[in-house]
Design an enzyme around this catalytic site. Structure first.
Site, short mmCIF file in Angstrom:
data_model
loop_
_atom_site.label_atom_id
_atom_site.label_comp_id
_atom_site.label_asym_id
_atom_site.label_seq_id
_atom_site.Cartn_x
_atom_site.Cartn_y
_atom_site.Cartn_z
N CYS A 68 0.92 5.04 -2.52
CA CYS A 68 0.40 6.30 -3.04
C CYS A 68 1.51 7.37 -3.04
O CYS A 68 2.42 7.32 -3.87
CB CYS A 68 -0.84 6.74 -2.27
SG CYS A 68 -1.82 8.00 -3.12
N ILE A 102 -6.90 6.99 -4.04
CA ILE A 102 -7.26 8.33 -3.58
C ILE A 102 -6.22 9.31 -4.10
O ILE A 102 -5.08 9.32 -3.64
CB ILE A 102 -7.32 8.39 -2.04
CG1 ILE A 102 -8.29 7.34 -1.48
CG2 ILE A 102 -7.74 9.79 -1.57
CD1 ILE A 102 -8.23 7.19 0.03
N HIS A 148 -4.07 2.07 -1.62
CA HIS A 148 -3.96 1.99 -0.17
C HIS A 148 -4.51 0.65 0.35
O HIS A 148 -5.68 0.57 0.73
CB HIS A 148 -4.77 3.11 0.49
CG HIS A 148 -4.29 4.49 0.20
ND1 HIS A 148 -3.43 5.18 1.02
CD2 HIS A 148 -4.55 5.32 -0.84
CE1 HIS A 148 -3.20 6.37 0.52
NE2 HIS A 148 -3.86 6.49 -0.62
N GLU A 155 -3.85 -0.60 3.17
CA GLU A 155 -4.02 -0.48 4.62
C GLU A 155 -5.41 -0.02 5.01
O GLU A 155 -5.78 -0.10 6.19
CB GLU A 155 -2.97 0.49 5.19
CG GLU A 155 -3.21 1.97 4.91
CD GLU A 155 -2.80 2.42 3.52
OE1 GLU A 155 -2.90 3.63 3.23
OE2 GLU A 155 -2.37 1.56 2.72
#
Length: 204
Positions: free
Chosen positions: A85, A143, A179, A181
């Protein structure tokens, strides 16, 4: 000990962003993660992850803590770096719509657009076909994510969404607009850990 058996020391840029989640994902992928805030801590690592967060703030903090130039030097010298990101923006050679004074580490011959997929309330998840990763699609959490507007000839596109590259690799540099993670699926971090092992420097 062969390169495949080493436990590479991989730092996480820890001045801003979702650091804890990357530390956990790297540990699950077989690496030894460390938080990196200063040049001396970076020097102890074989590779670095630049997490999601706010790319303009990251740029300013990297300069304030003396990390920007060491990061650029290590990346140019072949240190593996993975950016998610905001980290993708930090690895781009050019930002289409930079904020005043915003700088990047660079290294990937691409142009990125910040917040390309919309605002925070337009966040979404998508199943992505990811080249080089087995076991089915990778779940991407987007996001306020960037996308890649264009890439140079040396950039490999690993995944796309809505016609735009969202995962790319150039040499030892890896970047995703999303993302991984946050999903509990550690395959992208495992891919990066394998890249670090292949680079032949475990950081020990």
């Amino acid at each position: 000990m062969s390169a495949a058996e080493t436990t590479p020391v991989i730092g996480v840029f820890a001045l801003q962003g979702d650091v804890r989640e990357h530390l956990a994902a790297l540990r699950a992928a077989g690496a030894e993660p460390r938080e990196v805030r200063r040049p001396g801590e970076l020097a102890e690592c074989a590779a670095l992850v630049i997490p999601g967060g706010e790319s303009t703030t990251m740029s300013k903090l990297a300069h304030a803590f003396g990390l920007m130039e060491p990061l650029r030097e290590r990346a140019r010298a072949g240190m593996p770096v993975y950016g998610t990101c905001a980290g993708m923006i930090m690895l781009a050679d050019k930002i289409l719509d930079p904020r005043s004074g915003q700088e990047t580490v660079g290294g990937i011959d691409m142009i990125v657009r910040r917040n390309a997929f919309g605002r925070q309330n337009e966040s979404f998840e998508a199943a992505l076909d990811f080249a080089g990763i087995d076991g089915g699609p990778v779940e991407g959490v987007f996001i306020r994510a960037p996308w890649v507007e264009s890439t140079g000839a040396g950039v490999e596109v690993l995944a796309s969404w809505d016609g735009h590259p969202v995962a790319v690799r150039q040499g030892r540099l890896l970047a995703t607009a999303f993302h991984p993670e946050l999903t509990g699926d550690h395959r992208v971090h495992a891919l990066f850990t394998a890249m670090v092992r292949a680079a032949g420097d475990s950081g020990r």
